[in-house]
Design a protein around this motif. Structure first.
Motif, PDB file in Angstrom:
ATOM      1  N   GLY A  73       1.168  -6.257 -18.132  1.00 41.77           N
ATOM      2  CA  GLY A  73      -0.102  -5.759 -17.608  1.00 41.77           C
ATOM      3  C   GLY A  73      -0.234  -4.289 -17.939  1.00 41.77           C
ATOM      4  N   PRO A  74      -1.452  -3.781 -17.855  1.00 40.16           N
ATOM      5  CA  PRO A  74      -1.650  -2.365 -18.188  1.00 40.16           C
ATOM      6  C   PRO A  74      -0.930  -1.445 -17.213  1.00 40.16           C
ATOM      7  CG  PRO A  74      -3.669  -3.362 -17.347  1.00 40.16           C
ATOM      8  CD  PRO A  74      -2.690  -4.459 -17.533  1.00 40.16           C
ATOM      9  N   SER A  75      -0.774  -0.189 -17.599  1.00 40.87           N
ATOM     10  CA  SER A  75      -0.084   0.795 -16.755  1.00 40.87           C
ATOM     11  C   SER A  75      -0.760   0.907 -15.395  1.00 40.87           C
ATOM     12  CB  SER A  75      -0.130   2.158 -17.426  1.00 40.87           C
ATOM     13  OG  SER A  75       0.841   2.218 -18.412  1.00 40.87           O
ATOM     14  N   GLY A  76       0.048   1.051 -14.375  1.00 44.83           N
ATOM     15  CA  GLY A  76      -0.497   1.289 -13.045  1.00 44.83           C
ATOM     16  C   GLY A  76      -1.033   0.038 -12.381  1.00 44.83           C
ATOM     17  N   CYS A  77      -0.747  -1.148 -12.960  1.00 45.06           N
ATOM     18  CA  CYS A  77      -1.314  -2.356 -12.368  1.00 45.06           C
ATOM     19  C   CYS A  77      -0.412  -2.916 -11.280  1.00 45.06           C
ATOM     20  CB  CYS A  77      -1.558  -3.406 -13.439  1.00 45.06           C
ATOM     21  SG  CYS A  77      -0.029  -4.010 -14.157  1.00 45.06           S
ATOM     22  N   GLY A  78       0.753  -2.297 -11.058  1.00 46.78           N
ATOM     23  CA  GLY A  78       1.584  -2.715  -9.931  1.00 46.78           C
ATOM     24  C   GLY A  78       2.807  -3.517 -10.311  1.00 46.78           C
ATOM     25  N   LYS A  79       3.164  -3.535 -11.591  1.00 48.25           N
ATOM     26  CA  LYS A  79       4.333  -4.312 -12.004  1.00 48.25           C
ATOM     27  C   LYS A  79       5.609  -3.779 -11.353  1.00 48.25           C
ATOM     28  CE  LYS A  79       3.688  -3.171 -16.271  1.00 48.25           C
ATOM     29  NZ  LYS A  79       2.525  -2.309 -16.282  1.00 48.25           N
ATOM     30  N   SER A  80       5.787  -2.459 -11.492  1.00 45.59           N
ATOM     31  CA  SER A  80       6.996  -1.866 -10.904  1.00 45.59           C
ATOM     32  C   SER A  80       6.994  -2.057  -9.401  1.00 45.59           C
ATOM     33  CB  SER A  80       7.064  -0.378 -11.213  1.00 45.59           C
ATOM     34  OG  SER A  80       7.056  -0.172 -12.594  1.00 45.59           O
ATOM     35  N   THR A  81       5.832  -1.895  -8.835  1.00 46.81           N
ATOM     36  CA  THR A  81       5.717  -2.054  -7.390  1.00 46.81           C
ATOM     37  C   THR A  81       6.166  -3.454  -6.979  1.00 46.81           C
ATOM     38  OG1 THR A  81       3.873  -0.521  -7.401  1.00 46.81           O
ATOM     39  CG2 THR A  81       4.130  -1.904  -5.457  1.00 46.81           C
ATOM     40  N   PHE A  82       5.729  -4.436  -7.741  1.00 44.04           N
ATOM     41  CA  PHE A  82       6.119  -5.803  -7.434  1.00 44.04           C
ATOM     42  C   PHE A  82       7.637  -5.974  -7.534  1.00 44.04           C
ATOM     43  CE2 PHE A  82       7.037 -10.095  -9.134  1.00 44.04           C
ATOM     44  CZ  PHE A  82       6.736 -10.815  -7.986  1.00 44.04           C
ATOM     45  N   THR A 127       0.860  -1.190   0.000  1.00 41.78           N
ATOM     46  CA  THR A 127       0.000   0.000   0.000  1.00 41.78           C
ATOM     47  C   THR A 127       0.892   1.234   0.000  1.00 41.78           C
ATOM     48  OG1 THR A 127      -0.071   0.011   2.404  1.00 41.78           O
ATOM     49  CG2 THR A 127      -1.884  -1.093   1.277  1.00 41.78           C
ATOM     50  N   TYR A 128       0.436   2.243  -0.726  1.00 40.31           N
ATOM     51  CA  TYR A 128       1.102   3.553  -0.686  1.00 40.31           C
ATOM     52  C   TYR A 128       0.197   4.493   0.081  1.00 40.31           C
ATOM     53  CZ  TYR A 128       4.289   2.040  -4.393  1.00 40.31           C
ATOM     54  OH  TYR A 128       5.236   1.408  -5.120  1.00 40.31           O
ATOM     55  N   GLY A 129       0.579   4.858   1.258  1.00 37.76           N
ATOM     56  CA  GLY A 129      -0.244   5.765   2.059  1.00 37.76           C
ATOM     57  C   GLY A 129      -1.662   5.230   2.205  1.00 37.76           C
ATOM     58  N   GLY A 130      -1.798   3.907   2.416  1.00 38.46           N
ATOM     59  CA  GLY A 130      -3.130   3.338   2.627  1.00 38.46           C
ATOM     60  C   GLY A 130      -3.792   2.864   1.341  1.00 38.46           C
ATOM     61  N   LYS A 131      -3.261   3.311   0.205  1.00 43.97           N
ATOM     62  CA  LYS A 131      -3.890   2.927  -1.064  1.00 43.97           C
ATOM     63  C   LYS A 131      -3.241   1.628  -1.563  1.00 43.97           C
ATOM     64  CE  LYS A 131      -4.222   4.751  -5.690  1.00 43.97           C
ATOM     65  NZ  LYS A 131      -2.911   4.385  -6.161  1.00 43.97           N
ATOM     66  N   LEU A 132      -4.083   0.632  -1.811  1.00 43.63           N
ATOM     67  CA  LEU A 132      -3.568  -0.673  -2.193  1.00 43.63           C
ATOM     68  C   LEU A 132      -3.029  -0.621  -3.619  1.00 43.63           C
ATOM     69  CD1 LEU A 132      -3.411  -3.558  -1.007  1.00 43.63           C
ATOM     70  CD2 LEU A 132      -5.494  -4.075  -2.289  1.00 43.63           C
ATOM     71  N   ALA A 133      -1.758  -1.001  -3.798  1.00 45.15           N
ATOM     72  CA  ALA A 133      -1.172  -0.974  -5.127  1.00 45.15           C
ATOM     73  C   ALA A 133      -0.845  -2.384  -5.611  1.00 45.15           C
ATOM     74  CB  ALA A 133       0.098  -0.119  -5.139  1.00 45.15           C
ATOM     75  N   LEU A 134      -0.690  -3.296  -4.672  1.00 46.54           N
ATOM     76  CA  LEU A 134      -0.368  -4.684  -5.039  1.00 46.54           C
ATOM     77  C   LEU A 134      -1.143  -5.582  -4.083  1.00 46.54           C
ATOM     78  CD1 LEU A 134       1.530  -5.859  -7.158  1.00 46.54           C
ATOM     79  CD2 LEU A 134       3.183  -6.272  -5.347  1.00 46.54           C
ATOM     80  N   THR A 166      12.658   2.972   0.231  1.00 46.49           N
ATOM     81  CA  THR A 166      13.070   4.370   0.045  1.00 46.49           C
ATOM     82  C   THR A 166      11.870   5.291  -0.123  1.00 46.49           C
ATOM     83  OG1 THR A 166      13.203   4.119  -2.340  1.00 46.49           O
ATOM     84  CG2 THR A 166      15.207   3.655  -1.095  1.00 46.49           C
ATOM     85  N   ILE A 167      10.673   4.708  -0.205  1.00 47.84           N
ATOM     86  CA  ILE A 167       9.481   5.560  -0.318  1.00 47.84           C
ATOM     87  C   ILE A 167       8.826   5.635   1.062  1.00 47.84           C
ATOM     88  CG2 ILE A 167       7.214   5.796  -1.389  1.00 47.84           C
ATOM     89  CD1 ILE A 167       8.424   4.257  -3.797  1.00 47.84           C
ATOM     90  N   ASP A 168       8.628   6.860   1.516  1.00 45.27           N
ATOM     91  CA  ASP A 168       8.206   7.069   2.904  1.00 45.27           C
ATOM     92  C   ASP A 168       6.922   6.334   3.263  1.00 45.27           C
ATOM     93  OD1 ASP A 168      10.313   8.533   3.659  1.00 45.27           O
ATOM     94  OD2 ASP A 168       9.402  10.490   3.215  1.00 45.27           O
ATOM     95  N   ASN A 169       5.918   6.429   2.386  1.00 48.77           N
ATOM     96  CA  ASN A 169       4.607   5.942   2.811  1.00 48.77           C
ATOM     97  C   ASN A 169       4.268   4.550   2.268  1.00 48.77           C
ATOM     98  OD1 ASN A 169       4.290   6.557   0.183  1.00 48.77           O
ATOM     99  ND2 ASN A 169       2.632   8.036   0.445  1.00 48.77           N
ATOM    100  N   ALA A 170       5.303   3.852   1.780  1.00 51.93           N
ATOM    101  CA  ALA A 170       5.025   2.525   1.234  1.00 51.93           C
ATOM    102  C   ALA A 170       5.064   1.475   2.344  1.00 51.93           C
ATOM    103  CB  ALA A 170       6.054   2.177   0.164  1.00 51.93           C
TER     104      ALA A 170
END
Ligand SMILES: Nc1ncnc2c1ncn2[C@@H]1O[C@H](COP(=O)(O)OP(=O)(O)O)[C@@H](O)[C@H]1O
Ligand SMILES: [Mg+2]
Lengths: 562, 577, 271
Positions: C56-65, C32-39, C75-79
């Motif tokens: 997968g389409p953009s914003g589907c969480g590939k990079s996040t994974f 989650t990023y600041g409470g928002k589910l990304a993966l 390195t991301i504060d709210n992740a």
């Protein structure tokens, strides 16, 4: 005052009338169909109002700037004409006065001798004992001053004789006023005029009140009144003429809006040109006064720039004009450099580390109060820092130095001024560096982290090298700040022009000397006063170069990561 | 896999060291911020602490006798006559009435040094306003001199009081009195002085020895001579101190030594000499005792700070104490600090004049810098064609923003004063100079605010047929106004705190009357808050130190107000696109 | 490699071919990023010595994974990352695991080439230097040379190692960055759309390189190009709205998708 208020009010009313006339006229030209006009009716109003008010106000402004000078010239010209018999009598008396003849003869000879000796000394073709000649030169100069003083005394004796013989009638007093004005040196003349104006128009307080001054004041009044009335009349006539002219141009197809907007953008352009005028004003006034200064020290600019002896107070003693070294500014440059160095030694590491911590480590909560705290530090007036340096840091450092066994410690030292100045500059460095560090793209940091670098390794080995040009720019700007900072050094660094690298001694800087030279009693046109402008020129050129380089560097840096 | 293993070992081997470096680095960063903040706290704290004495002032209230012979010399009660009265004498008489036995000229001078004669002017005004007071008694309050005030606040003199041992006999002789105790009651004090003097003597001897040594090592003849002279002086001083210290000799107290006062029988005596056996002392009377003879109880009153190291004399100090004990001195809130203009007497000096000057000056700055700056910003951001002139203007503004402020002062001196002949020291000229200095700040922040308005707004306005000027003035400018205002206020706050350029144009003069808050005030001589701070901080009087700090607080308060308004505007109207 | 999808997370797993041992195994990884589910509860096994493509389409969480695997999300504060990720049976999200050590084992290449503003040599030498992998200058030279050779860049830059890395072309920069990553000899290499900023020729070279690297490393790449995924990967994972929809051998996914969304995506109906 009353006339001008009256005129201003009338002009305002006329302008308002112009506006209404314009609207009316436009509407009637439109035959009840405002939509058929090129512009909104108001624009026709503005157009005429502009033509009514602007030229008249311009005229009044011109009068305001040059009016007084013109009045003075005319009035005192008339007075001097009234004094013509006195002046003739005075010159005749002088030419018959034996003492005066002898003295002026001596003065001429002395001047020749001095000029000859100078040329010989400077020409380099000189043979024999230079020192003896220099001594002879100063002896001659001293003698010349004596002769000049004698001449002046003789002249005023003659003048007072003439004055005593003038009858105490209104005409006689007028003649006296003209005579006094004619005889006065430029500075005394200005004072005389200022006093006369003060008496005539209640412009401040007169320093004296003599019959001659009263007569001059009486002579000023009618001229001034005449000019005031004619200026007022001309302004009003111009306003009416402008109104009539503009009105005649209004028609249905007339593009009033374009004209008005053209005027607006012209005014806006003028506003931005003021910035240029300021720079031009700075450059020219500094250059002009500096040239006068260099002329006063016989164009020995190299001695000003490279001389190691700074004692402008002594230099105004007439017999020392021409003595070398009194205006050598090297101790000032060295003091400025020393204090700047100390300030940078404080501000750069602390500011840089603070910026790094704030942008890379601190959480949002910490940032939320640490940043404003630093901003407060930047907002504190420099005079407050000066006070703090003088009363708290200086004594503390001195006591500490004494405690360590350094016996010559003083309160006003380069160290205390530099330290406090460094603190003042911390927020400057940190906010500029913060911007620069934040401009380094995140992808570079990601690259380093992905290699397994720790945060500090990332910062030290990737972020800082990438930000280096920007940081260098920031430091250069900070240096320029430090060099130009005045109050802290005036209050905490001392005034003695010591050429030393010891931070515990008191030193002086360019800015301190400018303040010293231009505050307190100052005589205009003396080399001492003028030297402040030469120092100002050096300061301006130095900071300007630093700024230009810094802005360039920072801009290059920004372009790279945009 | 084995290779991966060894790499991992290599990485882990260095890990601890790298993490230590990491922590150290982070600590440096935190340390830098803590350092800066600590300095801020120290700065504000020390100024707050130093300012404390300035906010209260000790005031003396005396019943003055408005003797018609003194205040109404012509006897007709007219204002002209009342204005010629000698009011200072009235106050002097009232003060002398408190200490009837002070009659010697020099002593009287000391007594009248407890207040500033300028106060008489206020008494005069009171009487002129209320002529019916003539011939009556009137309770007149005036601030006590700054040195006495600081003494009463305990800031300048270390003092100590202790009950004396046994009986004390007061024996008057010629001008002085002899105080005789029935035991060596003066022993402790004498011992303390002797110990201190011995320490000094030691120090002087050490200094002498050091000077001798360095003289021996110096080659330069001049320096050696100086050093030898120094050594001799120090040696002589040490000898003198020692000779005075013989335990079986009378002890003479001079201005370099702590003062020793004795309170007995309602009187106060200042000891000049303590006898060899430490049982009696030769003293002078400062306040006469109720009777002469013996006192059962007496107090030793030691002023540790030697007379030479303070600006209030022993006698003044005793009188002030007495007035305070009689309930005639009261410590009140110092309204003068806020209502008076500058004065040479610290107790009468206030910031009103400088405050007025600052207001007038900043007003001029605002009227010039804001319209011109905003106009220039609008031109550069919205109208300017991208050509050389525009580029020059832009570079020029950026450079102007970094020109040292003192250079603007030089410009003002050369152009406004010397060339245009505008008056020196006037808020008008000060405001003009500061306006030129503030201009770049206003332009830069206004441009940023204009730039932040999205182009879509302009396009929308142009799209419905507005002219460029209309689009800018009707749509863009109102949206940018909060940002422009914020930037301008911050620029003006800077101008408010600026000192150096104003020194150049003569605003550093001593101004005893505040400029009038009207149209003519703009051309009258004035000073401003920061310059007032500078002037006071370079004054010799100790009491100005606290007043400087108080003036700084006033200035900081003003600046906080300015910035608070700016922050409020930013918060209130902030818009994110 | 057997997998089971967690309750509610409808991942369809294709049977895995034999001969692939898992290198990275994730179990119910959510971010989650600041409470928002990304993966959302991603469970899959990444095989060693092969290429796994995330599509997968953009914003589907590939990079996040991807960023979970080397803990770049730290390195991301709210992740906030939950679930389990194991590399060789070692828990990545464990407190005792130092991200510094982890990232030395898991290299990463980003979408936009990000060479450091240093020389080519220093770019490659950066990892070995900070981790102390070379004890002498010669050793370091050797590492730089092998890495550049492995990345197929040696011939192009051998004579200008001292020039700044930023002076190279985009494709060269990306290979430089890959060389930088392999200089510390990682076990896993993550690539987040490594070719999206490159022209076709440079892309082809990188693809070749990826194919070569497969012999030694486990690679996970994110790509937007179906064709690229089909060309270079052995396994493919299809993400949609933060969830892993379908996972299996690339051929299977492309020829025989089990989920409608997968089919729609690979046939270009959305994306
Ligand atoms: N640093 C971040 N902060 C907040 N949200 C983020 C951040 N990074 C990514 N996201 C969000 O997480 C979701 C997944 O992003 P990402 O993994 O980058 O998608 P992909 O790489 O598949 O295009 C997106 O909705 C994105 O908005
Ligand atoms: Mg992505």
């Amino acid at each position: 005052m009353q006339i001008s208020v009256l005129v201003a009010l009338t002009l305002l009313v006329l302008t308002a009338v112009g506006f209404l006339v314009g609207r009316r006229r436009a509407l009637s030209a439109a035959d009840g169909q405002p939509a058929s006009l090129h512009s909104l009716p108001d624009y026709y109003g503005y157009y005429i109002a502009l033509w009514t008010g602007a030229p008249a106000l311009f005229l009044l402004a011109i009068y305001g700037i040059f009016g007084a000078a013109l009045v003075n010239t005319l009035a005192f010209g008339q007075l001097e004409r009234d004094a013509a018999p006195l002046i003739r009598g005075y010159e005749a008396a002088l030419s018959q006065d034996a003492d005066h003849q002898i003295l002026s003869g001596r003065l001429d000879r002395l001047n020749d001798q001095i000029a000859g000796l100078r040329a010989e000394l400077q020409g380099g073709t000189h043979s024999g004992d230079v020192e003896a000649d220099v001594r002879r030169l100063s002896a001659l100069t001293a003698e010349r001053n004596q002769v000049q003083a004698g001449l002046a005394e003789r002249r005023s004796e003659v003048a007072s004789g003439i004055e005593a013989r003038t009858p105490d009638t209104p005409a006689g007093r007028r003649a006296l006023a003209g005579f006094e004005h004619w005889r006065a040196t430029p500075e005394r003349r200005e004072l005389f005029i200022a006093d006369a104006r003060a008496l005539a128009f209640d412009e401040g307080l007169a320093s004296r009140d003599t019959p001659a001054l009263r007569a001059a004041a009486a002579a000023l009044q009618p001229v001034e009144r005449l000019f005031q009335w004619s200026a007022a009349g001309a302004a009003l006539a111009l306003a009416v003429a402008g109104l009539a002219f503009a009105r005649s141009r209004v028609s249905r197809r007339f593009r009033a809006r374009d004209r008005v907007e053209g005027a607006i953008s012209a005014v806006l352009l003028l506003a931005s040109i003021i910035a240029i005028l300021t720079t031009v004003g700075i450059v020219f006034s500094l250059l002009f006064e500096s040239i006068r200064f260099f002329a006063a020290i016989d164009w020995r600019i190299h001695e000003f720039l490279f001389g190691t002896q700074w004692s402008p107070q002594i230099a105004i003693r007439a017999d020392q004009v021409g003595q070398s070294g009194a205006f050598g500014a090297v101790p000032l440059f060295a003091g400025t450099a020393l204090i700047t160095l100390i300030a940078m030694a404080v501000a750069v590491p602390v500011g840089l580390f603070a910026a790094i911590y704030l942008s890379e480590y601190a959480g949002p909560g910490f940032r939320a109060w640490a940043k404003p705290a630093l901003e407060i530090l930047a907002g504190v007036p420099t005079v407050v820092y000066g006070f703090f340096a003088l009363l708290t840091v200086g004594p503390a450092l001195r006591d500490f130095a004494l405690f360590l066994g350094y016996e010559d410690a003083v309160t006003q030292s380069a160290l205390s001024a530099g330290l406090v100045m460094g603190v003042m500059i911390i927020p400057f460095v940190s906010s500029l560096s913060d911007d620069v560090i934040n401009a380094v793209p995140q992808s570079l940091r990601d690259g380093a982290y992905a290699m397994g670098a720790t945060k500090s390794e990332t910062v030290r080995q990737v972020v800082l090298p990438a930000a280096l040009p920007g940081i260098v720019g920031a430091v250069l700007l900070a240096v320029s700040r430090a060099v130009g900072e005045t109050m802290i050094v005036v209050m905490a660094a001392g005034q003695g022009a010591n050429l030393t690298a010891n931070p515990l001694e008191s030193v002086t800087t360019i800015t301190v000397q400018i303040v010293m030279l231009l505050t307190g009693d100052q005589e205009f046109d003396s080399a001492k006063t003028l030297s402040a402008f030469a120092l100002g020129l050096v300061l301006f050129v130095m900071t300007l170069m630093l700024n230009i380089i810094a802005l360039r560097v920072v801009q290059r840096f920004r372009e790279r990561y945009d | 896999m084995t290779e991966a293993r060894t790499i991992r070992d290599a990485v882990e081997a260095r890990l601890a060291r790298r993490h230590r470096a990491e922590r150290r680095f982070q600590l440096y960063g935190l340390g830098a911020i803590v350092l800066a903040v600590a300095f801020l706290v120290l700065l504000i704290g020390s100024i707050l602490y130093q300012s404390v004495p300035a906010f209260t002032a000790h005031e003396v209230t005396l019943e003055v006798e408005l003797d018609p012979a003194l205040v109404d010399p012509r006897g007709d009660g007219s204002e002209a006559s009342l204005r010629r009265g000698s009011y200072n004498t009235v106050i002097q008489n009232a003060l002398q009435a408190q200490f009837p036995d002070v009659d010697e000229r020099s002593e009287l001078r000391e007594l009248f040094g407890l207040y500033s004669a300028v106060n008489a002017a206020r008494l005069l005004n009171t009487v002129v306003d209320q002529p019916e007071l003539v011939g009556a008694r009137y309770a007149f309050s005036f601030p006590i001199s700054d040195d006495a005030d600081l003494y009463l606040k305990g800031r300048t003199v270390d003092e100590r009081r202790a009950a004396g041992d046994g009986m004390l006999t007061i024996i008057p002789s010629e001008a002085d009195v002899t105080l005789r105790a029935d035991s060596p009651a003066f022993q402790p004090f004498a011992d303390a002085i002797r110990a201190e003097a011995a320490a000094w003597a030691d120090a002087a001897e050490a200094r002498a020895a050091a000077s001798w040594r360095s003289a021996q090592e110096t080659i330069d003849a001049d320096t050696r001579e100086v050093l030898e002279a120094e050594a001799e002086r120090a040696g002589a001083l040490a000898e003198r101190l020692r000779s005075r210290l013989a335990p079986d000799q009378a002890l003479v107290l001079d201005a370099q030594a702590p003062s020793f006062l004795v309170e007995a029988d309602g009187g106060v005596f200042r000891v000049r000499q303590i006898s060899a056996d430490r049982t009696s002392a030769l003293a002078e009377t400062v306040i006469a005792p109720a009777g002469t003879g013996a006192a059962e109880r007496w107090t030793a009153w030691v002023l540790e700070t030697p007379a030479a190291a303070r600006l209030i004399t022993d006698r003044q100090l005793v009188w002030v104490r007495a007035l305070a004990d009689r309930g005639l001195i009261e410590n009140r809130f110092n309204t003068r600090l806020f209502t008076n203009a500058d004065s040479r007497e610290p107790e009468l000096a206030g910031v009103m004049g400088a405050l007025t000057g600052s207001i007038l000056t900043v007003l001029v700055t605002m009227l010039l810098a804001v319209p011109i700056g905003v106009g220039a910003a609008i031109y550069l951001e919205e109208f300017a064609p991208k050509n050389r002139l525009t580029q020059i203007i832009e570079v020029n503004i950026n450079n102007l923003a970094a020109v040292p402020s003192i250079v603007f002062g030089l410009l003002g001196l050369a152009v406004f004063i010397n060339a245009f002949g505008l008056p020196r020291s006037a808020p008008l000229v000060g405001g003009m100079v500061l306006a030129l200095m503030t201009l770049p700040t206003v332009i830069i922040s206004s441009r940023a605010a204009l730039k932040a308005v999205p182009p879509s707004i302009r396009e929308a306005a142009l799209g419905v047929g507005a002219s460029k000027t209309q689009a800018v003035f009707h749509h863009v400018l109102p949206l940018a106004a909060p940002g422009i205002l914020t930037g301008s206020i911050i620029g003006l706050a800077q101008a408010l705190g600026e000192t150096a350029p104003l020194l150049m144009i003569g605003m550093v003069a001593f101004i005893a009357d505040p400029p009038s808050l009207g149209f003519s005030g703009f051309t009258e001589p004035a000073t401003v808050m920061p310059v007032q701070i500078f002037i006071w901080s370079s004054s010799a009087e100790r009491a100005f130190e606290a007043r400087t700090a108080a003036a700084i607080l006033v200035l900081l308060g003003l600046m906080i107000l300015f910035n608070a308004v700016a922050i409020y505007l930013r918060r209130r109207f902030e818009r994110r696109w | 490699m057997d997998l089971t999808a967690p309750d509610g997370a409808a991942t369809l797993y294709h049977p895995t071919p034999a001969g692939l041992d898992p290198k990275v195994a994730t179990r119910e990884v959510s971010v989650t990023y600041g409470g928002k589910l990304a993966l959302d509860r991603v469970t899959l096994n990444v095989p060693d010595r092969s290429v796994t493509a995330c599509i997968g389409p953009s914003g589907c969480g590939k990079s996040t994974f991807l960023r979970c695997i080397n803990r770049m999300n730290d390195t991301i504060d709210n992740a906030k990352v939950t679930g389990s990720i194991r590399i060789d049976d070692e828990e990545v999200n464990d407190r005792s695991v130092d991200p510094v050590v982890l990232r030395a084992r898991v290299g990463m290449v980003f979408q936009k080439p990000n060479p450091f503003p240093k020389s080519i040599y220093d770019n490659i030498a950066y990892g070995p230097r900070i981790h102390g992998l070379a004890s002498s200058r010669e050793e370091l030279d050797a590492i730089v040379e092998t890495s550049l050779k492995k990345a197929g860049l040696w011939n192009e830059v051998a004579d200008r190692l001292a020039q700044p890395g930023t002076s190279l072309s985009g494709g060269q920069q990306q290979r430089l960055v890959i060389a930088r990553a392999i200089a510390v000899n990682p076990e896993v290499i993550l690539m987040d759309e490594p070719c999206s900023a490159l022209d076709p020729i440079a892309t082809a070279r990188i693809e070749e390189l990826i194919d070569e690297l497969r012999e030694n490393y486990a690679l996970v790449i994110v790509t937007h190009s179906m064709a690229q995924a089909a060309r270079v990967s052995q396994m493919t994972a299809f993400f949609h709205l933060g969830a892993l929809v379908e996972y299996g051998p690339t051929e299977e996914i492309f020829t025989n998708p089990l989920d409608q969304r997968t089919q729609d995506y690979i046939t270009g109906r959305f994306g």
